[in-house]
Each structure stands twice: as C-alpha cells, then as structure tokens.
Write a protein that holds these residues in place. Sequence first.
Motif, short mmCIF file in Angstrom:
data_model
loop_
_atom_site.label_atom_id
_atom_site.label_comp_id
_atom_site.label_asym_id
_atom_site.label_seq_id
_atom_site.Cartn_x
_atom_site.Cartn_y
_atom_site.Cartn_z
N MET A 1 0.82 -1.14 0.10
CA MET A 1 -0.27 0.07 0.03
C MET A 1 0.98 1.33 -0.16
SD MET A 1 -3.41 0.84 1.06
CE MET A 1 -4.06 2.41 1.41
N ALA A 2 1.91 1.49 0.96
CA ALA A 2 2.60 2.40 0.75
C ALA A 2 3.40 2.86 -0.37
CB ALA A 2 3.72 2.38 2.11
N GLY A 3 3.69 1.70 -1.13
CA GLY A 3 4.56 1.81 -2.38
C GLY A 3 3.77 2.77 -3.41
N ASP A 4 2.45 2.50 -3.46
CA ASP A 4 1.37 3.34 -4.39
C ASP A 4 1.18 4.94 -3.66
OD1 ASP A 4 1.46 1.14 -5.91
OD2 ASP A 4 -0.35 0.32 -4.97
N CYS A 5 1.28 4.81 -2.62
CA CYS A 5 0.74 6.07 -1.95
C CYS A 5 1.79 7.05 -1.46
CB CYS A 5 -0.53 5.78 -0.81
SG CYS A 5 -1.75 4.87 -1.40
N ARG A 7 5.28 9.47 -1.87
CA ARG A 7 6.08 9.84 -2.42
C ARG A 7 7.56 9.55 -2.23
NH1 ARG A 7 5.05 15.76 -4.45
NH2 ARG A 7 3.25 14.55 -5.33
N THR A 8 8.62 9.26 -3.12
CA THR A 8 9.73 8.77 -2.74
C THR A 8 10.84 9.64 -3.59
OG1 THR A 8 10.12 7.02 -4.17
CG2 THR A 8 9.27 6.66 -2.03
N HIS A 9 12.09 9.39 -3.59
CA HIS A 9 12.90 9.94 -4.23
C HIS A 9 13.64 9.21 -5.43
CE1 HIS A 9 13.08 13.55 -1.61
NE2 HIS A 9 14.19 12.78 -0.61
N VAL A 10 12.99 8.10 -5.26
CA VAL A 10 13.35 6.95 -6.67
C VAL A 10 12.23 7.18 -7.61
CG1 VAL A 10 13.66 4.82 -7.14
CG2 VAL A 10 14.36 5.65 -4.90
N ASP A 11 12.56 7.37 -8.83
CA ASP A 11 11.66 7.55 -9.78
C ASP A 11 10.92 6.28 -10.59
OD1 ASP A 11 11.51 10.34 -9.60
OD2 ASP A 11 13.23 10.58 -10.89
N LEU A 12 11.66 5.10 -9.99
CA LEU A 12 11.40 3.90 -11.03
C LEU A 12 10.72 2.98 -9.83
CD1 LEU A 12 14.91 3.31 -12.52
CD2 LEU A 12 12.70 4.10 -13.76
N ALA A 13 9.89 1.93 -10.42
CA ALA A 13 9.43 0.86 -9.56
C ALA A 13 10.30 -0.16 -9.07
CB ALA A 13 8.25 0.51 -10.05
N SER A 21 9.57 3.86 0.51
CA SER A 21 8.24 4.18 1.07
C SER A 21 7.55 3.48 2.17
CB SER A 21 7.25 3.91 -0.33
OG SER A 21 7.15 2.61 -0.83
N GLY A 22 8.03 2.16 2.27
CA GLY A 22 7.65 1.51 3.61
C GLY A 22 8.04 2.16 4.69
N ARG A 23 9.45 2.41 4.82
CA ARG A 23 10.12 2.97 5.91
C ARG A 23 9.12 4.27 6.23
NH1 ARG A 23 14.86 1.62 3.55
NH2 ARG A 23 15.22 3.66 2.87
N ALA A 24 9.15 5.08 5.25
CA ALA A 24 8.14 6.47 5.40
C ALA A 24 6.98 6.43 5.96
CB ALA A 24 8.20 7.17 4.17
N ALA A 25 6.09 5.19 5.49
CA ALA A 25 4.79 5.04 6.10
C ALA A 25 4.87 4.28 7.68
CB ALA A 25 4.24 3.92 5.21
N VAL A 26 5.70 3.73 7.75
CA VAL A 26 5.83 3.27 9.22
C VAL A 26 6.55 4.08 10.03
CG1 VAL A 26 7.25 1.40 10.64
CG2 VAL A 26 6.30 0.60 8.58
#
Length: 54
Positions: A1-5, A7-13, A21-26
């Motif tokens: 879920m966090a990967g979709d919602c 915003r990160t500094h990485v432009d690729l999947a 994104s997981g670290r930011a969400a937690v």
Amino acid sequence: MAGDCVRTHVDLATMEGANESGRAAVNALLDGVKKLDAQRYRSGLPNLFDTLPG
C-alpha cells in the motif's frame, strides 16, 4: 500500500523505492503513536501496551 501512496526520491518501481516508501509509512505511524503516548503520559494514563489483556 505504501508503495502506491507515498512519494519517494526514487523515480522507478524498484525494491529501493518500495523500501523507502515502506519506511516512510511506518515512521509516520510511529510518530502518531509516540504523540498519543506522550499525551497519555501527561494525563497520568498508562501506555496502551500496558492496557492490553495478556
């Protein structure tokens, strides 16, 4: 879920983007729990983990 919602500094999947994104969400969730715990402490209430049945 966090990967979709989130915003990160990485432009690729990539896994790096997913990890970021997981670290930011937690971290956002933990910040909220820490604020709630501080409010409960100031009010003289126990930590929520101390109120769980066990």
